[in-house]
Write a protein that holds these residues in place. Structure first.
Motif, mmCIF file in Angstrom:
data_model
loop_
_atom_site.group_PDB
_atom_site.id
_atom_site.type_symbol
_atom_site.label_atom_id
_atom_site.label_comp_id
_atom_site.label_asym_id
_atom_site.label_seq_id
_atom_site.Cartn_x
_atom_site.Cartn_y
_atom_site.Cartn_z
ATOM 1 N N GLY A 156 0.809 -1.186 0.001
ATOM 2 C CA GLY A 156 -0.119 -0.010 0.049
ATOM 3 C C GLY A 156 0.820 1.001 -0.050
ATOM 4 O O GLY A 156 0.420 2.211 -0.676
ATOM 5 N N GLY A 157 1.901 1.335 0.491
ATOM 6 C CA GLY A 157 2.711 2.777 0.762
ATOM 7 C C GLY A 157 3.253 3.029 -0.619
ATOM 8 O O GLY A 157 3.618 4.071 -0.728
ATOM 9 N N ILE A 158 3.749 1.736 -1.380
ATOM 10 C CA ILE A 158 4.110 2.265 -2.664
ATOM 11 C C ILE A 158 3.231 2.947 -3.611
ATOM 12 O O ILE A 158 3.389 3.973 -4.438
ATOM 13 C CB ILE A 158 4.687 0.858 -3.449
ATOM 14 C CG1 ILE A 158 5.834 0.337 -2.640
ATOM 15 C CG2 ILE A 158 4.931 1.129 -4.879
ATOM 16 C CD1 ILE A 158 6.017 -1.177 -3.274
ATOM 17 N N PHE A 159 1.999 2.436 -3.476
ATOM 18 C CA PHE A 159 0.809 3.195 -4.223
ATOM 19 C C PHE A 159 0.527 4.460 -3.841
ATOM 20 O O PHE A 159 0.179 5.161 -4.569
ATOM 21 C CB PHE A 159 -0.355 2.124 -4.210
ATOM 22 C CG PHE A 159 -0.179 1.066 -4.960
ATOM 23 C CD1 PHE A 159 0.045 0.766 -6.326
ATOM 24 C CD2 PHE A 159 -0.378 -0.260 -4.430
ATOM 25 C CE1 PHE A 159 0.180 -0.400 -7.110
ATOM 26 C CE2 PHE A 159 0.026 -1.655 -4.806
ATOM 27 C CZ PHE A 159 0.364 -1.482 -6.496
ATOM 28 N N LEU A 160 0.691 4.696 -2.566
ATOM 29 C CA LEU A 160 0.385 6.123 -2.058
ATOM 30 C C LEU A 160 1.369 7.008 -2.407
ATOM 31 O O LEU A 160 1.183 8.021 -2.905
ATOM 32 C CB LEU A 160 0.173 5.937 -0.426
ATOM 33 C CG LEU A 160 -1.053 5.645 0.051
ATOM 34 C CD1 LEU A 160 -0.919 5.690 1.727
ATOM 35 C CD2 LEU A 160 -2.172 6.565 0.034
ATOM 36 N N PHE A 161 2.624 6.651 -2.405
ATOM 37 C CA PHE A 161 3.519 7.256 -2.660
ATOM 38 C C PHE A 161 3.618 7.674 -4.003
ATOM 39 O O PHE A 161 3.843 8.837 -4.495
ATOM 40 C CB PHE A 161 5.193 6.768 -2.341
ATOM 41 C CG PHE A 161 6.236 7.484 -2.598
ATOM 42 C CD1 PHE A 161 6.626 8.692 -1.751
ATOM 43 C CD2 PHE A 161 6.919 7.317 -3.905
ATOM 44 C CE1 PHE A 161 7.859 9.272 -1.959
ATOM 45 C CE2 PHE A 161 8.014 8.223 -4.174
ATOM 46 C CZ PHE A 161 8.483 9.232 -3.128
ATOM 47 N N ALA A 162 3.351 6.701 -4.933
ATOM 48 C CA ALA A 162 3.387 7.012 -6.406
ATOM 49 C C ALA A 162 2.264 8.068 -6.835
ATOM 50 O O ALA A 162 2.207 8.915 -7.553
ATOM 51 C CB ALA A 162 3.184 5.958 -7.130
ATOM 52 N N GLY A 163 0.986 7.683 -6.106
ATOM 53 C CA GLY A 163 0.000 8.412 -6.155
ATOM 54 C C GLY A 163 0.097 10.249 -6.104
ATOM 55 O O GLY A 163 -0.098 11.070 -6.580
ATOM 56 N N GLY A 164 0.860 10.135 -4.941
ATOM 57 C CA GLY A 164 1.128 11.553 -4.419
ATOM 58 C C GLY A 164 2.302 12.112 -5.306
ATOM 59 O O GLY A 164 2.206 13.441 -5.470
ATOM 60 N N LEU A 165 3.167 11.469 -5.507
ATOM 61 C CA LEU A 165 4.036 11.913 -6.545
ATOM 62 C C LEU A 165 3.495 12.362 -7.781
ATOM 63 O O LEU A 165 4.012 13.533 -8.149
ATOM 64 C CB LEU A 165 5.314 11.004 -6.773
ATOM 65 C CG LEU A 165 6.349 11.458 -7.559
ATOM 66 C CD1 LEU A 165 7.162 12.401 -6.844
ATOM 67 C CD2 LEU A 165 7.238 10.174 -8.160
ATOM 68 N N VAL A 166 2.701 11.876 -8.477
ATOM 69 C CA VAL A 166 2.022 12.039 -9.784
ATOM 70 C C VAL A 166 1.263 13.338 -9.304
ATOM 71 O O VAL A 166 1.566 14.379 -10.248
ATOM 72 C CB VAL A 166 0.835 11.085 -10.144
ATOM 73 C CG1 VAL A 166 0.067 11.495 -11.108
ATOM 74 C CG2 VAL A 166 1.882 9.951 -10.750
ATOM 75 N N LEU A 167 0.509 13.423 -8.437
ATOM 76 C CA LEU A 167 -0.183 14.932 -7.918
ATOM 77 C C LEU A 167 0.866 15.891 -7.590
ATOM 78 O O LEU A 167 0.698 17.174 -8.345
ATOM 79 C CB LEU A 167 -0.988 14.683 -6.902
ATOM 80 C CG LEU A 167 -2.242 13.670 -7.038
ATOM 81 C CD1 LEU A 167 -2.943 13.648 -5.645
ATOM 82 C CD2 LEU A 167 -3.177 14.530 -7.873
ATOM 83 N N LEU A 168 1.959 15.869 -7.317
ATOM 84 C CA LEU A 168 2.714 16.883 -6.924
ATOM 85 C C LEU A 168 3.583 17.133 -8.212
ATOM 86 O O LEU A 168 3.797 18.408 -8.589
ATOM 87 C CB LEU A 168 3.788 16.512 -5.739
ATOM 88 C CG LEU A 168 3.423 16.299 -4.653
ATOM 89 C CD1 LEU A 168 4.569 15.376 -3.681
ATOM 90 C CD2 LEU A 168 2.964 17.549 -4.068
ATOM 91 N N LEU A 169 3.947 16.256 -8.997
ATOM 92 C CA LEU A 169 4.412 16.686 -10.454
ATOM 93 C C LEU A 169 3.623 17.424 -11.431
ATOM 94 O O LEU A 169 4.277 18.050 -12.111
ATOM 95 C CB LEU A 169 5.220 15.463 -10.878
ATOM 96 C CG LEU A 169 6.326 14.822 -10.520
ATOM 97 C CD1 LEU A 169 6.566 13.264 -10.949
ATOM 98 C CD2 LEU A 169 7.712 15.418 -10.448
ATOM 99 N N ARG A 170 2.525 16.982 -11.165
ATOM 100 C CA ARG A 170 1.576 17.636 -12.397
ATOM 101 C C ARG A 170 1.158 18.992 -11.988
ATOM 102 O O ARG A 170 0.591 19.686 -12.651
ATOM 103 C CB ARG A 170 0.362 16.711 -12.571
ATOM 104 C CG ARG A 170 0.471 15.272 -13.168
ATOM 105 C CD ARG A 170 -0.662 14.704 -13.562
ATOM 106 N NE ARG A 170 -1.253 15.353 -14.589
ATOM 107 C CZ ARG A 170 -1.551 14.793 -15.851
ATOM 108 N NH1 ARG A 170 -1.094 13.587 -16.029
ATOM 109 N NH2 ARG A 170 -1.909 15.366 -16.775
ATOM 110 N N ASN A 171 1.396 19.260 -10.726
ATOM 111 C CA ASN A 171 0.717 20.567 -10.306
ATOM 112 C C ASN A 171 1.894 21.623 -9.484
ATOM 113 O O ASN A 171 1.503 22.673 -9.330
ATOM 114 C CB ASN A 171 -0.328 20.309 -9.055
ATOM 115 C CG ASN A 171 -1.394 19.825 -9.713
ATOM 116 O OD1 ASN A 171 -2.176 20.369 -10.404
ATOM 117 N ND2 ASN A 171 -1.811 18.686 -9.192
#
Length: 94
Positions: free
Chosen positions: A33-48
């Motif tokens: 679960g931590g991997i998916f949370l980190f990846a999702g957060g990274l995507v949101l941060l990189l896009r914004n």
């Protein structure tokens, strides 16, 4: 349309930061679960965030292997181009 995108930028940055911050806590639990949370957060941060994009670009230039792995995981266009460029031509023996 641009005004709508800017209105959501700050809440998405906050959500991305929260996901990245919670990833180590969830990582202690069994499962990935931590991997998916980190990846999702990274995507949101990189896009914004342009600032985070610049630091991400510097990091991937300094550590190209990390950049290839993360670009593929984030399904970035650069990973797709690289994969097509490095693929052997059909009918050509290796």
């Amino acid at each position: 349309m641009a005004a709508s995108r800017h209105r959501w930028r700050v809440p998405l940055l906050i959500l991305g930061g929260l996901l990245v911050a919670l990833a180590p806590v969830v990582g202690l639990l069994p499962g990935p679960g931590g991997i998916f949370l980190f990846a999702g957060g990274l995507v949101l941060l990189l896009r914004n965030s342009a600032w985070i994009k610049r630091h991400y670009a510097r990091l991937t230039r300094k550590y190209p292997r990390l950049g290839r792995i993360s670009n593929r995981a984030l399904r970035r266009e650069s990973a797709r181009r690289r994969r097509l460029r490095d693929a052997p031509a059909p009918g050509v023996p290796d």
